[in-house]
Scaffold this motif. Structure first.
Motif, short mmCIF file in Angstrom:
data_model
loop_
_atom_site.label_atom_id
_atom_site.label_comp_id
_atom_site.label_asym_id
_atom_site.label_seq_id
_atom_site.Cartn_x
_atom_site.Cartn_y
_atom_site.Cartn_z
N TRP A 47 -13.35 -2.93 -8.62
CA TRP A 47 -14.49 -3.51 -7.90
C TRP A 47 -14.95 -4.83 -8.50
O TRP A 47 -15.03 -4.94 -9.72
N PRO A 48 -15.31 -5.81 -7.68
CA PRO A 48 -16.05 -6.96 -8.19
C PRO A 48 -17.53 -6.60 -8.36
O PRO A 48 -17.98 -5.57 -7.85
N ASP A 49 -18.26 -7.46 -9.07
CA ASP A 49 -19.70 -7.24 -9.23
C ASP A 49 -20.50 -7.93 -8.14
O ASP A 49 -21.48 -7.38 -7.63
N TYR A 50 -20.11 -9.16 -7.80
CA TYR A 50 -20.82 -9.96 -6.81
C TYR A 50 -19.85 -10.51 -5.78
O TYR A 50 -18.70 -10.82 -6.10
N CYS A 51 -20.33 -10.63 -4.57
CA CYS A 51 -19.62 -11.37 -3.52
C CYS A 51 -20.57 -12.44 -3.01
O CYS A 51 -21.62 -12.12 -2.43
N LEU A 52 -20.23 -13.71 -3.24
CA LEU A 52 -21.07 -14.83 -2.84
C LEU A 52 -20.45 -15.48 -1.61
O LEU A 52 -19.34 -16.02 -1.67
N MET A 53 -21.16 -15.42 -0.50
CA MET A 53 -20.60 -15.87 0.78
C MET A 53 -21.37 -17.06 1.34
O MET A 53 -22.55 -16.94 1.68
N ASP A 54 -20.69 -18.19 1.43
CA ASP A 54 -21.23 -19.38 2.07
C ASP A 54 -20.33 -19.70 3.25
O ASP A 54 -19.20 -20.17 3.07
N PRO A 55 -20.79 -19.44 4.48
CA PRO A 55 -19.92 -19.64 5.65
C PRO A 55 -19.46 -21.08 5.84
O PRO A 55 -18.44 -21.32 6.49
N SER A 56 -20.18 -22.04 5.28
CA SER A 56 -19.74 -23.44 5.41
C SER A 56 -18.42 -23.68 4.68
O SER A 56 -17.72 -24.65 4.95
N ALA A 57 -18.06 -22.78 3.76
CA ALA A 57 -16.81 -22.91 3.02
C ALA A 57 -15.60 -22.67 3.90
O ALA A 57 -14.46 -22.94 3.50
N THR A 58 -15.80 -22.15 5.12
CA THR A 58 -14.68 -21.86 6.01
C THR A 58 -14.46 -22.95 7.07
O THR A 58 -13.52 -22.86 7.85
N ILE A 59 -15.32 -23.95 7.10
CA ILE A 59 -15.24 -24.96 8.16
C ILE A 59 -13.93 -25.74 8.11
O ILE A 59 -13.42 -26.19 9.13
N SER A 60 -13.35 -25.87 6.92
CA SER A 60 -12.11 -26.63 6.80
C SER A 60 -10.89 -25.87 7.32
O SER A 60 -9.80 -26.46 7.44
N LEU A 61 -11.03 -24.59 7.63
CA LEU A 61 -9.90 -23.84 8.19
C LEU A 61 -9.53 -24.43 9.55
O LEU A 61 -10.39 -24.64 10.40
N ASP A 62 -8.24 -24.70 9.76
CA ASP A 62 -7.81 -25.26 11.03
C ASP A 62 -7.83 -24.19 12.12
O ASP A 62 -8.18 -23.03 11.88
N ARG A 63 -7.46 -24.58 13.32
CA ARG A 63 -7.54 -23.69 14.47
C ARG A 63 -6.75 -22.40 14.25
O ARG A 63 -7.26 -21.30 14.49
N LYS A 64 -5.53 -22.54 13.78
CA LYS A 64 -4.67 -21.36 13.60
C LYS A 64 -5.21 -20.43 12.53
O LYS A 64 -5.27 -19.21 12.72
N ASN A 65 -5.63 -20.98 11.39
CA ASN A 65 -6.11 -20.12 10.31
C ASN A 65 -7.48 -19.53 10.62
O ASN A 65 -7.80 -18.42 10.16
N THR A 66 -8.29 -20.25 11.38
CA THR A 66 -9.55 -19.66 11.86
C THR A 66 -9.25 -18.45 12.74
O THR A 66 -9.91 -17.41 12.63
N ALA A 67 -8.24 -18.59 13.58
CA ALA A 67 -7.86 -17.48 14.46
C ALA A 67 -7.34 -16.30 13.65
O ALA A 67 -7.72 -15.15 13.91
N TYR A 68 -6.47 -16.57 12.67
CA TYR A 68 -5.96 -15.48 11.84
C TYR A 68 -7.12 -14.76 11.13
O TYR A 68 -7.12 -13.54 10.99
N SER A 69 -8.09 -15.53 10.69
CA SER A 69 -9.25 -14.95 10.00
C SER A 69 -9.93 -13.92 10.89
O SER A 69 -10.20 -12.78 10.46
N ALA A 70 -10.20 -14.28 12.13
CA ALA A 70 -10.88 -13.37 13.05
C ALA A 70 -9.96 -12.24 13.52
O ALA A 70 -10.39 -11.08 13.63
N LEU A 71 -8.70 -12.55 13.79
CA LEU A 71 -7.80 -11.55 14.36
C LEU A 71 -7.44 -10.46 13.36
O LEU A 71 -7.37 -9.28 13.73
N VAL A 72 -7.18 -10.82 12.12
CA VAL A 72 -6.88 -9.80 11.11
C VAL A 72 -8.06 -8.86 10.94
O VAL A 72 -7.91 -7.64 10.88
N CYS A 73 -9.26 -9.44 10.90
CA CYS A 73 -10.47 -8.62 10.80
C CYS A 73 -10.60 -7.71 12.02
O CYS A 73 -10.95 -6.52 11.90
N PHE A 74 -10.33 -8.24 13.20
CA PHE A 74 -10.39 -7.45 14.44
C PHE A 74 -9.42 -6.28 14.38
O PHE A 74 -9.78 -5.13 14.69
N ILE A 75 -8.19 -6.55 13.99
CA ILE A 75 -7.16 -5.51 13.98
C ILE A 75 -7.52 -4.42 12.98
O ILE A 75 -7.40 -3.22 13.28
#
Length: 376
Positions: free
Chosen positions: A162-190
């Motif tokens: 286990w980690p101790d902390y999870c620090l989430m800043d959604p602005s850190a994902t803005i650089s993901l291109d179209r395909k990797n943004t899609a993979y991000s959502a689709l893997v989570c969906f599946i």
């Protein structure tokens, strides 16, 4: 409805969460574990190292962790001990996260192999550990599981890291291109869909999963139109966390959905296909295959989540649901075939790579046919 729920991670979400790093890491020497060059290109690496340097917190780099291989984990543990590191920060996607979690665990446990093979049980001790997801999808940031590749010729899992902390800043994902943004959502969906169709006992957990599935589809469609939409990126980042933090697991009574990972496992070990690509390509093929045994569950997914009319006959509902997914894949620019990796592994290879329990209700012929379909 019998279950236990436990998650020791402290989750912090927002655009200012990185500012806490100097306070959290004060008095520590830190190892930064990350994947390819994207964390430097998107500025996240420099933000974090700048904060550490400003407060004179020493750190060492362990970059290039694009596969959570057993050897890279062992080398990381050696580096931790050599440099007298006592804290780990993982930055990036699943491979970097799993590598860092396993290093933080392995640095304080002898005989790591015995924990991987289940001969010893985790006591949850580890180096101080912070996870910073920049490619949310698998939910590794929200659990104590490490998916390890190239372990004695195959894949394996380490539990209780286990980690101790999870620090989430959604602005850190803005650089993901179209395909990797899609993979991000689709893997989570599946992954979330496995909790949804496999739960017949806990109405609350199933309802949570349904909401997440619907929001993921809506958010992905929004990002395909407007890549910088903040709300949509926030939704995907948080969905990745809740997907694996254990809430959805409560009441799950059917485990057949995990045969999907058997289909996706073969191209991963045979051709080193990335997890996200193997899973996305295998998913609609597996949905059609498993509907033979669990038609009502798959129809419910297609009608209640994918919006297919319930007035159609069952086989048509499944076909249209799979077609809708494939259309979304095509619009997103993700791969829909593994043909570029070469020929499908032989039946002998597939059967040798899987154990009997990996087939679930599928016959050997059905499993081989689904893997073959991924390469067409």
């Amino acid at each position: 409805m019998n279950f236990q729920y436990y998650n020791p991670i402290k989750f912090q979400f927002g655009t200012e969460v990185f500012e806490q790093i100097p306070t959290l890491c004060k008095g520590h020497k830190v190892m930064l574990v990350y994947g390819g060059g994207s964390v430097k290109e998107n500025g996240v690496y420099h933000r974090i190292t700048g904060l550490l340097s400003k407060d004179d917190i020493p750190y060492v780099d362990y970059g290039g962790q694009t596969t959570a291989s057993y050897q890279s984990i062992l080398e990381g543990i050696d580096l931790v001990r050599k440099e007298k590191v006592d804290a780990v920060i993982e930055i990036g996607g699943a491979s970097a996260m799993d590598t860092g979690k396993a290093i933080a665990f392995g640095a304080v446990h002898e005989h790591l192999e015995e924990y991987i093979e289940g001969k010893r049980t985790s006591d949850n001790s580890h180096l101080f550990n912070i996870i910073i997801p920049t490619y949310p999808s698998t939910g590794s940031e929200a659990n104590g599981v490490c998916d390890i590749m190239e372990y004695k010729g195959g894949g394996a899992e380490l539990f209780g890291a286990w980690p101790d902390y999870c620090l989430m800043d959604p602005s850190a994902t803005i650089s993901l291109d179209r395909k990797n943004t899609a993979y991000s959502a689709l893997v989570c969906f599946i992954q979330t869909s496995a909790w949804y169709i496999g739960n017949h006992q806990n109405d609350i957990a199933k309802g949570f999963a349904k909401t997440v599935l619907q929001v993921l589809i809506e958010s992905l469609n929004k990002l395909l139109e407007e890549p910088k939409d903040q709300r949509a990126r926030e939704n995907i980042m948080w969905a990745s966390c809740v997907n694996t933090m254990g809430v959805f697991r409560s009441g799950v009574d059917h485990f057949y959905p995990w045969t999907l990972y058997s289909v996706g496992y073969i191209p991963r070990v045979a051709h080193q296909v990335p997890y996200r690509e193997a899973l996305v390509i295998a998913y609609p093929i597996w949905l059609k295959g498993i509907s033979k045994y669990h038609m009502q569950d798959i129809c419910t997914l297609c009608t209640e989540v994918l919006g297919i009319s319930a007035a159609l006959y069952n086989e048509m509902i499944v076909d249209k649901g799979c077609d809708r997914l494939k259309m979304l894949f095509k619009e997103s620019g993700v791969s829909t075939t593994l043909s570029s990796y070469g020929a499908c592994p032989t039946k002998e290879y597939i059967l040798s790579a899987l154990s009997q329990e990996d087939f679930g209700e599928f016959t050997q012929e059905e499993m081989c046919r689904m893997v073959e379909e991924c390469y067409k």
